[in-house]
Design a protein around this motif. Structure first.
Motif, PDB file in Angstrom:
ATOM      1  N   THR A   8       0.854  -1.182   0.000  1.00 47.70           N
ATOM      2  CA  THR A   8       0.000   0.000   0.000  1.00 47.70           C
ATOM      3  C   THR A   8       0.889   1.229   0.000  1.00 47.70           C
ATOM      4  O   THR A   8       1.881   1.291   0.730  1.00 47.70           O
ATOM      5  N   VAL A   9       0.524   2.221  -0.830  1.00 47.94           N
ATOM      6  CA  VAL A   9       1.288   3.457  -0.905  1.00 47.94           C
ATOM      7  C   VAL A   9       0.342   4.634  -0.757  1.00 47.94           C
ATOM      8  O   VAL A   9      -0.845   4.533  -1.044  1.00 47.94           O
ATOM      9  N   LYS A  10       0.896   5.743  -0.277  1.00 51.61           N
ATOM     10  CA  LYS A  10       0.111   6.970  -0.166  1.00 51.61           C
ATOM     11  C   LYS A  10       0.929   8.121  -0.738  1.00 51.61           C
ATOM     12  O   LYS A  10       2.132   7.985  -0.944  1.00 51.61           O
ATOM     13  N   ARG A  11       0.255   9.204  -1.010  1.00 49.92           N
ATOM     14  CA  ARG A  11       0.909  10.374  -1.602  1.00 49.92           C
ATOM     15  C   ARG A  11       2.161  10.745  -0.817  1.00 49.92           C
ATOM     16  O   ARG A  11       2.126  10.857   0.399  1.00 49.92           O
ATOM     17  N   ASP A  13       4.973   8.911  -0.682  1.00 49.05           N
ATOM     18  CA  ASP A  13       5.849   7.754  -0.457  1.00 49.05           C
ATOM     19  C   ASP A  13       6.873   7.657  -1.589  1.00 49.05           C
ATOM     20  O   ASP A  13       6.574   7.924  -2.747  1.00 49.05           O
ATOM     21  N   ASP A  31      -0.529   9.390  -5.902  1.00 49.95           N
ATOM     22  CA  ASP A  31      -1.856   8.863  -5.606  1.00 49.95           C
ATOM     23  C   ASP A  31      -1.773   7.845  -4.483  1.00 49.95           C
ATOM     24  O   ASP A  31      -0.693   7.358  -4.160  1.00 49.95           O
ATOM     25  N   GLU A  32      -2.928   7.543  -3.897  1.00 44.28           N
ATOM     26  CA  GLU A  32      -2.975   6.497  -2.883  1.00 44.28           C
ATOM     27  C   GLU A  32      -3.514   5.234  -3.507  1.00 44.28           C
ATOM     28  O   GLU A  32      -4.341   5.276  -4.411  1.00 44.28           O
ATOM     29  N   THR A  34      -2.789   0.628  -3.990  1.00 45.20           N
ATOM     30  CA  THR A  34      -1.991  -0.578  -3.823  1.00 45.20           C
ATOM     31  C   THR A  34      -1.239  -0.827  -5.119  1.00 45.20           C
ATOM     32  O   THR A  34      -1.815  -0.732  -6.209  1.00 45.20           O
ATOM     33  N   THR A  58      -7.185   3.221  -3.909  1.00 46.83           N
ATOM     34  CA  THR A  58      -7.808   2.714  -2.696  1.00 46.83           C
ATOM     35  C   THR A  58      -9.255   3.171  -2.628  1.00 46.83           C
ATOM     36  O   THR A  58      -9.573   4.290  -2.999  1.00 46.83           O
TER      37      THR A  58
END
Length: 144
Positions: A8-11, A13, A31-32, A34, A58
């Motif tokens: 999982t990644v979020k803005r 990262d 962007d957020e 997977t 997500t």
């Protein structure tokens, strides 16, 4: 790549570090979601702007809608008007290079003379000033 599929990644990262001629650059996510798939392998040289990974957003679920199509109704058929279309004649335009002196061309343009109708007496069939003068004289005789 610092991340792998399923992470999982979020803005903000950092998902990879890219080595360029100017140094090491960290690639950030905007962007957020997977990480769905990595599109390039580590160590591969790629042009600037190449997509490196696919990120599944997500909270977004993709749904398909099934529309019920009503049973086929009997639609009365109506005759269509028939028109006979006449063939179109196309004239072929042949573009040809005409040898003409600049002075003769200017005089012909000023007098609206069709160069394809001029008798050519110059070398290699070129149109001379005299040819234009003769055509102008002929045109004046016709107009009188």
């Amino acid at each position: 790549m610092e991340k792998k599929p399923g992470d999982t990644v979020k803005r903000g990262d950092i998902i990879a570090e890219v080595e360029t001629q100017k140094g090491l650059i960290e690639i950030e996510v905007f962007d957020e979601g997977t990480i769905g798939e990595l599109l390039i392998k580590e160590g591969t040289k790629v042009p600037v702007g190449t997509v490196m990974a696919l990120i599944n957003p997500t909270g977004v679920t993709l749904e398909t809608k099934e529309e019920k199509i009503p049973e086929k109704e009997s639609i009365p058929l109506q005759p269509i008007e028939e028109k006979i279309i006449e063939p179109i004649t196309v004239k072929k335009v042949v573009e040809m290079h005409i040898k003409i002196s600049p002075l003769a061309k200017r005089i012909a343009d000023d007098n609206h003379i069709d160069l394809s109708q001029i008798k050519r007496t110059g070398p290699d069939g070129a149109i001379t000033k005299e040819d234009i003068d003769n055509a102008t004289a002929e045109q004046e005789k016709i107009e009188i």
